[in-house]
Motif scaffolding. Structure first.
Motif, PDB file in Angstrom:
ATOM      1  N   MET A   1       0.844  -1.192   0.000  1.00 43.61           N
ATOM      2  CA  MET A   1       0.000   0.000   0.000  1.00 43.61           C
ATOM      3  C   MET A   1       0.876   1.238   0.000  1.00 43.61           C
ATOM      4  O   MET A   1       1.893   1.292   0.709  1.00 43.61           O
ATOM      5  CB  MET A   1      -0.946  -0.018   1.207  1.00 43.61           C
ATOM      6  CG  MET A   1      -1.928   1.141   1.252  1.00 43.61           C
ATOM      7  SD  MET A   1      -3.131   0.985   2.586  1.00 43.61           S
ATOM      8  CE  MET A   1      -4.138  -0.369   1.962  1.00 43.61           C
ATOM      9  N   GLU A   2       0.491   2.237  -0.801  1.00 39.44           N
ATOM     10  CA  GLU A   2       1.287   3.444  -0.933  1.00 39.44           C
ATOM     11  C   GLU A   2       0.963   4.472   0.161  1.00 39.44           C
ATOM     12  O   GLU A   2      -0.130   4.497   0.707  1.00 39.44           O
ATOM     13  CB  GLU A   2       1.041   4.085  -2.302  1.00 39.44           C
ATOM     14  CG  GLU A   2       1.612   3.300  -3.470  1.00 39.44           C
ATOM     15  CD  GLU A   2       3.122   3.225  -3.421  1.00 39.44           C
ATOM     16  OE1 GLU A   2       3.770   4.256  -3.128  1.00 39.44           O
ATOM     17  OE2 GLU A   2       3.660   2.127  -3.647  1.00 39.44           O
ATOM     18  N   LEU A   3       1.941   5.306   0.447  1.00 31.90           N
ATOM     19  CA  LEU A   3       1.751   6.411   1.376  1.00 31.90           C
ATOM     20  C   LEU A   3       0.742   7.387   0.784  1.00 31.90           C
ATOM     21  O   LEU A   3       0.907   7.836  -0.352  1.00 31.90           O
ATOM     22  CB  LEU A   3       3.086   7.121   1.599  1.00 31.90           C
ATOM     23  CG  LEU A   3       3.134   8.263   2.608  1.00 31.90           C
ATOM     24  CD1 LEU A   3       2.911   7.745   4.018  1.00 31.90           C
ATOM     25  CD2 LEU A   3       4.484   8.982   2.516  1.00 31.90           C
ATOM     26  N   PRO A   4      -0.338   7.718   1.511  1.00 27.17           N
ATOM     27  CA  PRO A   4      -1.350   8.634   0.964  1.00 27.17           C
ATOM     28  C   PRO A   4      -0.770   9.999   0.615  1.00 27.17           C
ATOM     29  O   PRO A   4       0.057  10.549   1.347  1.00 27.17           O
ATOM     30  CB  PRO A   4      -2.378   8.754   2.097  1.00 27.17           C
ATOM     31  CG  PRO A   4      -2.174   7.539   2.925  1.00 27.17           C
ATOM     32  CD  PRO A   4      -0.715   7.227   2.847  1.00 27.17           C
ATOM     33  N   LYS A   5      -1.182  10.539  -0.508  1.00 27.68           N
ATOM     34  CA  LYS A   5      -0.724  11.851  -0.950  1.00 27.68           C
ATOM     35  C   LYS A   5      -1.430  12.946  -0.161  1.00 27.68           C
ATOM     36  O   LYS A   5      -2.650  12.881   0.058  1.00 27.68           O
ATOM     37  CB  LYS A   5      -1.029  12.028  -2.443  1.00 27.68           C
ATOM     38  CG  LYS A   5      -0.500  13.306  -3.059  1.00 27.68           C
ATOM     39  CD  LYS A   5       0.981  13.234  -3.301  1.00 27.68           C
ATOM     40  CE  LYS A   5       1.469  14.447  -4.081  1.00 27.68           C
ATOM     41  NZ  LYS A   5       2.941  14.448  -4.240  1.00 27.68           N
ATOM     42  N   ASN A   6      -0.676  13.946   0.258  1.00 29.51           N
ATOM     43  CA  ASN A   6      -1.250  15.101   0.940  1.00 29.51           C
ATOM     44  C   ASN A   6      -1.573  16.155  -0.119  1.00 29.51           C
ATOM     45  O   ASN A   6      -0.705  16.920  -0.553  1.00 29.51           O
ATOM     46  CB  ASN A   6      -0.272  15.656   1.984  1.00 29.51           C
ATOM     47  CG  ASN A   6      -0.886  16.757   2.838  1.00 29.51           C
ATOM     48  OD1 ASN A   6      -1.771  17.482   2.399  1.00 29.51           O
ATOM     49  ND2 ASN A   6      -0.413  16.884   4.062  1.00 29.51           N
ATOM     50  N   ARG A   7      -2.827  16.210  -0.544  1.00 33.37           N
ATOM     51  CA  ARG A   7      -3.238  17.118  -1.609  1.00 33.37           C
ATOM     52  C   ARG A   7      -3.079  18.584  -1.200  1.00 33.37           C
ATOM     53  O   ARG A   7      -2.741  19.435  -2.018  1.00 33.37           O
ATOM     54  CB  ARG A   7      -4.695  16.831  -2.002  1.00 33.37           C
ATOM     55  CG  ARG A   7      -4.902  15.471  -2.645  1.00 33.37           C
ATOM     56  CD  ARG A   7      -6.381  15.232  -2.924  1.00 33.37           C
ATOM     57  NE  ARG A   7      -7.174  15.264  -1.710  1.00 33.37           N
ATOM     58  CZ  ARG A   7      -7.345  14.223  -0.883  1.00 33.37           C
ATOM     59  NH1 ARG A   7      -6.772  13.076  -1.160  1.00 33.37           N
ATOM     60  NH2 ARG A   7      -8.078  14.331   0.198  1.00 33.37           N
ATOM     61  N   PHE A   8      -3.327  18.875   0.063  1.00 34.21           N
ATOM     62  CA  PHE A   8      -3.207  20.247   0.553  1.00 34.21           C
ATOM     63  C   PHE A   8      -1.758  20.724   0.449  1.00 34.21           C
ATOM     64  O   PHE A   8      -1.480  21.806  -0.061  1.00 34.21           O
ATOM     65  CB  PHE A   8      -3.707  20.317   1.998  1.00 34.21           C
ATOM     66  CG  PHE A   8      -3.657  21.688   2.613  1.00 34.21           C
ATOM     67  CD1 PHE A   8      -4.655  22.613   2.372  1.00 34.21           C
ATOM     68  CD2 PHE A   8      -2.600  22.051   3.449  1.00 34.21           C
ATOM     69  CE1 PHE A   8      -4.613  23.878   2.941  1.00 34.21           C
ATOM     70  CE2 PHE A   8      -2.551  23.313   4.022  1.00 34.21           C
ATOM     71  CZ  PHE A   8      -3.562  24.222   3.768  1.00 34.21           C
ATOM     72  N   LYS A   9      -0.828  19.910   0.902  1.00 35.00           N
ATOM     73  CA  LYS A   9       0.589  20.263   0.847  1.00 35.00           C
ATOM     74  C   LYS A   9       1.048  20.439  -0.594  1.00 35.00           C
ATOM     75  O   LYS A   9       1.777  21.390  -0.921  1.00 35.00           O
ATOM     76  CB  LYS A   9       1.423  19.193   1.550  1.00 35.00           C
ATOM     77  CG  LYS A   9       2.914  19.489   1.602  1.00 35.00           C
ATOM     78  CD  LYS A   9       3.646  18.435   2.420  1.00 35.00           C
ATOM     79  CE  LYS A   9       5.121  18.770   2.555  1.00 35.00           C
ATOM     80  NZ  LYS A   9       5.834  17.786   3.413  1.00 35.00           N
ATOM     81  N   ALA A  10       0.612  19.528  -1.454  1.00 33.59           N
ATOM     82  CA  ALA A  10       0.990  19.613  -2.866  1.00 33.59           C
ATOM     83  C   ALA A  10       0.468  20.898  -3.498  1.00 33.59           C
ATOM     84  O   ALA A  10       1.175  21.562  -4.268  1.00 33.59           O
ATOM     85  CB  ALA A  10       0.465  18.397  -3.622  1.00 33.59           C
ATOM     86  N   ALA A  11      -0.771  21.270  -3.160  1.00 35.37           N
ATOM     87  CA  ALA A  11      -1.360  22.488  -3.721  1.00 35.37           C
ATOM     88  C   ALA A  11      -0.596  23.721  -3.278  1.00 35.37           C
ATOM     89  O   ALA A  11      -0.355  24.644  -4.072  1.00 35.37           O
ATOM     90  CB  ALA A  11      -2.828  22.592  -3.319  1.00 35.37           C
ATOM     91  N   LEU A  12      -0.199  23.769  -2.003  1.00 32.65           N
ATOM     92  CA  LEU A  12       0.564  24.911  -1.521  1.00 32.65           C
ATOM     93  C   LEU A  12       1.889  25.028  -2.263  1.00 32.65           C
ATOM     94  O   LEU A  12       2.319  26.122  -2.644  1.00 32.65           O
ATOM     95  CB  LEU A  12       0.825  24.796  -0.015  1.00 32.65           C
ATOM     96  CG  LEU A  12      -0.385  24.892   0.924  1.00 32.65           C
ATOM     97  CD1 LEU A  12       0.079  24.948   2.370  1.00 32.65           C
ATOM     98  CD2 LEU A  12      -1.265  26.092   0.607  1.00 32.65           C
ATOM     99  N   LYS A  13       2.554  23.893  -2.461  1.00 29.65           N
ATOM    100  CA  LYS A  13       3.837  23.909  -3.172  1.00 29.65           C
ATOM    101  C   LYS A  13       3.675  24.390  -4.609  1.00 29.65           C
ATOM    102  O   LYS A  13       4.563  25.043  -5.164  1.00 29.65           O
ATOM    103  CB  LYS A  13       4.454  22.507  -3.160  1.00 29.65           C
ATOM    104  CG  LYS A  13       5.078  22.112  -1.833  1.00 29.65           C
ATOM    105  CD  LYS A  13       5.801  20.786  -1.953  1.00 29.65           C
ATOM    106  CE  LYS A  13       6.557  20.455  -0.673  1.00 29.65           C
ATOM    107  NZ  LYS A  13       7.297  19.171  -0.795  1.00 29.65           N
ATOM    108  N   GLU A  14       2.534  24.054  -5.207  1.00 29.11           N
ATOM    109  CA  GLU A  14       2.295  24.433  -6.599  1.00 29.11           C
ATOM    110  C   GLU A  14       1.716  25.830  -6.737  1.00 29.11           C
ATOM    111  O   GLU A  14       1.511  26.317  -7.849  1.00 29.11           O
ATOM    112  CB  GLU A  14       1.339  23.414  -7.233  1.00 29.11           C
ATOM    113  CG  GLU A  14       1.936  22.020  -7.354  1.00 29.11           C
ATOM    114  CD  GLU A  14       0.891  20.962  -7.682  1.00 29.11           C
ATOM    115  OE1 GLU A  14      -0.270  21.355  -7.970  1.00 29.11           O
ATOM    116  OE2 GLU A  14       1.215  19.764  -7.630  1.00 29.11           O
TER     117      GLU A  14
END
Length: 256
Positions: A1-14
């Motif tokens: 099972m993969e580590l869940p992606k943090n969409r909030f963190k990714a959005a801030l970085k982008e």
């Protein structure tokens, strides 16, 4: 099972602005209903709310039913014991209140990370690691963890850039209510001096490339801060919205 992606963190970085709403009513039904409306993020508050630690995991599970909505948890204080519990429950983003200086920001980072980079206690069968099904969770957890620190006094504002630049701090939330009190205008978040201080903070954070955020019920001010480069903005609070609508309903029938 993969580590869940943090969409909030990714959005801030982008650099993608994230629109949020505040959950202060305990239980899982209200945060689930708020997530259903499609905000980018819902904050589960345990600082200025009656929500206890054992109620946070059901709220996280309720929000998880809406994969495009991120959950943020605000502990009652910068306490490693609470930070550890909420991370084990599966919270990937925490908002730590009343961070006054670099040392307190570093303490929050240390509490978020496993050794050797921090002091987070290790446990196996927790929701964060999908009950042991993510084999490398202990090594990779911090990749998807996001730390927001709250700056909410004049003293902290004087150290804003230093606090924001601490390794492991992903964003800074300006607390307008406490800031107004610190500036000698308690409860008057719309005072010109308070407004100017907040706008200055957002400008300074943008200059160093650190996402900024706030909770404000003033829609014009929210849009103004978005223009200044806000990374994440909460524009509503469940209890406030309920009281406004109920009072309006009562008034309409009373006037009749």
């Amino acid at each position: 099972m993969e580590l869940p992606k943090n969409r909030f963190k990714a959005a801030l970085k982008e650099g993608r602005h994230q629109l949020g709403i505040w959950n202060s009513i305990s239980g899982s039904t209200v945060p689930e209903a708020m997530a259903a409306t499609g905000f980018d993020w819902v904050l589960i508050d345990t600082e200025h709310a009656m929500t206890e630690a054992h109620q946070v995991q059901p709220a996280l599970q309720a929000i998880a039913g809406y994969p495009e909505v991120s959950a943020i948890v605000r502990p009652v204080s910068n306490d490693p014991a609470y930070i550890k519990r909420y991370l084990d429950m599966g919270a990937q983003t925490l908002m730590i209140p009343y961070v006054q200086n670099v040392e307190e920001a570093r303490a929050a980072v240390t509490a978020m990370r496993y050794p050797p980079n921090g002091m987070r206690g290790m446990a196996g069968a927790v929701r964060a690691g999908r009950f042991g099904l993510i084999p490398d969770y202990l090594k990779r957890a911090e990749e998807e963890l996001c730390l927001i620190v709250q700056v909410e006094t004049i003293q902290a504002m004087e150290q804003l850039e230093d606090i924001a630049s601490v390794d492991g701090v992903d964003g800074v939330f300006i607390g307008p209510a406490d800031l107004s009190g610190s500036m000698g205008h308690p409860g008057d978040q719309g005072h010109p001096e308070v407004i100017a201080a907040i706008e200055d903070a957002f400008t300074r954070l943008k200059a160093i490339g650190v996402p900024s955020g706030i909770l404000t019920l003033n829609e014009d001010f929210a849009r103004r801060l978005m223009e200044l480069g806000a990374g994440f903005t909460a524009v509503g609070l469940d209890l406030t919205s309920m009281m406004r609508d109920v009072r309006g309903l009562k008034a309409r029938f009373s006037d009749g």
